[in-house]
Write a protein that holds these residues in place. Structure first.
Motif, mmCIF file in Angstrom:
data_model
loop_
_atom_site.group_PDB
_atom_site.id
_atom_site.type_symbol
_atom_site.label_atom_id
_atom_site.label_comp_id
_atom_site.label_asym_id
_atom_site.label_seq_id
_atom_site.Cartn_x
_atom_site.Cartn_y
_atom_site.Cartn_z
ATOM 1 N N GLY A 185 0.820 -1.216 0.000
ATOM 2 C CA GLY A 185 0.000 0.000 0.000
ATOM 3 C C GLY A 185 0.845 1.253 0.000
ATOM 4 O O GLY A 185 2.049 1.217 -0.253
ATOM 5 N N ASN A 186 0.191 2.379 0.333
ATOM 6 C CA ASN A 186 0.862 3.674 0.270
ATOM 7 C C ASN A 186 0.758 4.451 1.572
ATOM 8 O O ASN A 186 0.651 5.667 1.568
ATOM 9 C CB ASN A 186 0.280 4.528 -0.865
ATOM 10 N N SER A 187 0.794 3.762 2.695
ATOM 11 C CA SER A 187 0.790 4.466 3.974
ATOM 12 C C SER A 187 2.148 5.122 4.204
ATOM 13 O O SER A 187 3.133 4.809 3.520
ATOM 14 C CB SER A 187 0.497 3.493 5.117
ATOM 15 N N PHE A 188 2.199 6.021 5.182
ATOM 16 C CA PHE A 188 3.459 6.709 5.466
ATOM 17 C C PHE A 188 4.558 5.720 5.819
ATOM 18 O O PHE A 188 5.676 5.816 5.302
ATOM 19 C CB PHE A 188 3.266 7.697 6.619
ATOM 20 N N ILE A 189 4.257 4.751 6.677
ATOM 21 C CA ILE A 189 5.284 3.804 7.121
ATOM 22 C C ILE A 189 5.767 2.939 5.967
ATOM 23 O O ILE A 189 6.972 2.716 5.801
ATOM 24 C CB ILE A 189 4.744 2.943 8.279
ATOM 25 N N VAL A 190 4.845 2.435 5.152
ATOM 26 C CA VAL A 190 5.242 1.586 4.026
ATOM 27 C C VAL A 190 6.083 2.381 3.029
ATOM 28 O O VAL A 190 7.120 1.899 2.543
ATOM 29 C CB VAL A 190 4.008 0.981 3.335
ATOM 30 N N ASP A 191 5.649 3.606 2.720
ATOM 31 C CA ASP A 191 6.419 4.442 1.785
ATOM 32 C C ASP A 191 7.804 4.756 2.347
ATOM 33 O O ASP A 191 8.803 4.737 1.628
ATOM 34 C CB ASP A 191 5.673 5.741 1.506
ATOM 35 N N ARG A 192 7.849 5.050 3.655
ATOM 36 C CA ARG A 192 9.133 5.346 4.299
ATOM 37 C C ARG A 192 10.058 4.134 4.256
ATOM 38 O O ARG A 192 11.234 4.232 3.884
ATOM 39 C CB ARG A 192 8.885 5.750 5.752
ATOM 40 N N ASP A 193 9.527 2.972 4.623
ATOM 41 C CA ASP A 193 10.346 1.762 4.668
ATOM 42 C C ASP A 193 10.799 1.334 3.274
ATOM 43 O O ASP A 193 11.925 0.860 3.086
ATOM 44 C CB ASP A 193 9.568 0.629 5.339
ATOM 45 N N SER A 194 9.926 1.524 2.298
ATOM 46 C CA SER A 194 10.287 1.213 0.919
ATOM 47 C C SER A 194 11.438 2.102 0.450
ATOM 48 O O SER A 194 12.361 1.650 -0.241
ATOM 49 C CB SER A 194 9.076 1.403 0.004
ATOM 50 N N LEU A 195 11.411 3.365 0.874
ATOM 51 C CA LEU A 195 12.471 4.294 0.492
ATOM 52 C C LEU A 195 13.784 3.955 1.200
ATOM 53 O O LEU A 195 14.865 4.086 0.621
ATOM 54 C CB LEU A 195 12.045 5.733 0.813
ATOM 55 N N ILE A 196 13.689 3.510 2.453
ATOM 56 C CA ILE A 196 14.893 3.078 3.172
ATOM 57 C C ILE A 196 15.578 1.943 2.419
ATOM 58 O O ILE A 196 16.797 1.954 2.197
ATOM 59 C CB ILE A 196 14.540 2.642 4.608
ATOM 60 N N VAL A 197 14.793 0.943 2.005
ATOM 61 C CA VAL A 197 15.346 -0.178 1.246
ATOM 62 C C VAL A 197 15.935 0.314 -0.078
ATOM 63 O O VAL A 197 17.006 -0.138 -0.506
ATOM 64 C CB VAL A 197 14.267 -1.257 1.001
#
Length: 412
Positions: A185-197
């Motif tokens: 999905g596109n929640s803040f946490i998922v977007d943040r974690d995806s960017l970290i990776v």
């Protein structure tokens, strides 16, 4: 200074640990009663706190080890930079503790001196001490401690962990973890974690470097590249869709003129800063993340006090600690049934970069040279000594990829 502070101790007393307690965290200070804060010790504790957080027991434990060593030296009339083999071995020999804890004390003191050696203000004094209580070797500038506790039996060691620490992950593993996070999905946490990776894979940054990425650094880099006007933050375009589209077009033009991206400055191990290339695709992902969730950086603060860390904790609103960054990546590997960590993604990036350099060299008619690869990448990925690059470069993969192009004489 905010918080409840324990009183300073009398002059000419022993080194002590002082704790400053705030609402959300504790800060520890090594106190020399003659001068107040002990700067040489505090420099190291500050570095550990950046990595482990203010409430970490390991930070406090390391501080107490340094204090114990300095108090022992003071009892013999010496300063920290005047120690010799005799004092070091005598101090270790007086410890009535287990081999594991003794090894821990030994390691902390050597890490402390190595940290001081890497700072110009303390380099000369630390080098003098290291010369007196170390055995020089061909493998290390600092040598090895003369005292090395005996290792236990194989059953006492976690051989599985040692093996895992040198894991080289495949292209399929990297593609799987990126794709699986994207499906969440596109929640803040998922977007943040995806960017970290994405930063782990795209830049090969350590967790401490990722936690240090600043919005200001990204804005400055975009300004220098002419993508946005000077003195304008990327937050300015948070709700302006037309301006966002124009910025994306300007970014893509970098590729048309032979550019690869922008350079941002990050702080990594031992408080050393370096410039890191952020490629255009990763810049697009970063800007999408910031603009989609730009309100997160404003919550709880006036407009003039916007939070500056790129990766924020949803719980505290502050920048993620390096340890948390590591845990985030490791958690996704485990969630998807994969074996790996953020450091394995760093190895993946470094190996990919090595393969790129080999192919570029072959294109110019140069033979394969593994040492030359490591030397070229050492500075790029924040290593002082090219010899420490070996665990990060999967030479087997490189050799397989270029196959018959490699002269047997140069194989490792």
């Amino acid at each position: 200074m905010n918080g409840n502070v324990t009183p300073f101790i009398p002059k000419n007393g022993r080194f002590r640990l002082q704790r400053v307690r705030n609402d959300s965290s504790d800060r520890f200070f090594i106190i020399d009663p003659a001068i107040g804060i002990f700067p040489e010790g505090q420099s190291f504790i500050r570095e550990l706190t950046r990595w482990r957080g203010g409430n970490s027991k390991s930070v406090r434990a390391a501080a107490y080890i340094i204090i114990d060593w300095c108090n022992y030296l003071r009892s013999t009339g010496l300063n920290w930079h005047q120690a010799t083999d005799e004092e070091f071995l005598s101090w270790l020999g007086d410890q009535k503790i287990s081999k594991k804890r003794l090894s821990r004390k030994n390691a902390i003191i050597w890490r402390w001196y190595k940290h001081l050696y890497n700072h110009d203000a303390y380099k000369a004094s630390a080098a003098s001490t290291l010369a007196h209580i170390s055995i020089p070797t061909n493998d290390s500038e600092f040598g090895r401690p003369r005292y090395v506790p005996r290792r236990g039996s194989r059953d006492d060691r976690n051989s599985g962990r040692d093996k895992k620490s040198r894991t080289f992950i495949s292209d399929e593993t990297v593609a799987t973890i990126i794709a699986n996070i994207a499906r969440l999905g596109n929640s803040f946490i998922v977007d943040r974690d995806s960017l970290i990776v994405a930063y782990e894979v795209g830049c090969g940054l350590r967790a401490i470097g990722i936690s240090d990425i600043q919005i200001f650094s990204i804005s400055s880099a975009l300004q220098k590249s002419g993508i946005i006007p000077k003195h304008v933050s990327i937050f300015h375009y948070g709700s302006d869709k037309a301006a966002q589209a124009d910025i994306r077009v300007r970014l893509d033009r970098l590729l048309d003129i032979g550019g690869h991206g922008i350079f941002i400055n990050v702080m990594e191990k031992f408080s050393k800063s370096r410039d890191v290339l952020i490629e255009v695709g990763l810049i697009h992902q970063t800007l999408d993340f910031i603009w989609r969730h730009h309100e997160k950086w404003k919550s709880g603060s006036p407009a003039s006090e916007l939070k500056n860390h790129l990766f924020l904790s949803l719980k505290t609103g502050q920048g993620l600690l390096p340890g948390t960054v590591s845990d985030v990546v490791r958690r996704y590997f485990k969630r998807f049934g994969l074996d790996g960590s953020g450091h394995d993604l760093r190895r993946y990036k470094i190996t990919s970069r090595g393969l790129e350099l080999v192919r570029k060299s072959k294109k110019h008619g140069k033979l394969f040279d593994g040492t030359a690869i490591e030397v070229a990448m050492a500075d790029e990925f924040g290593h002082d000594d090219f010899k420490t690059m070996s665990p990060y470069v999967n030479m087997g993969r490189i050799l397989d990829a270029i196959g018959d192009e490699v002269d047997d004489h140069y194989r490792r």
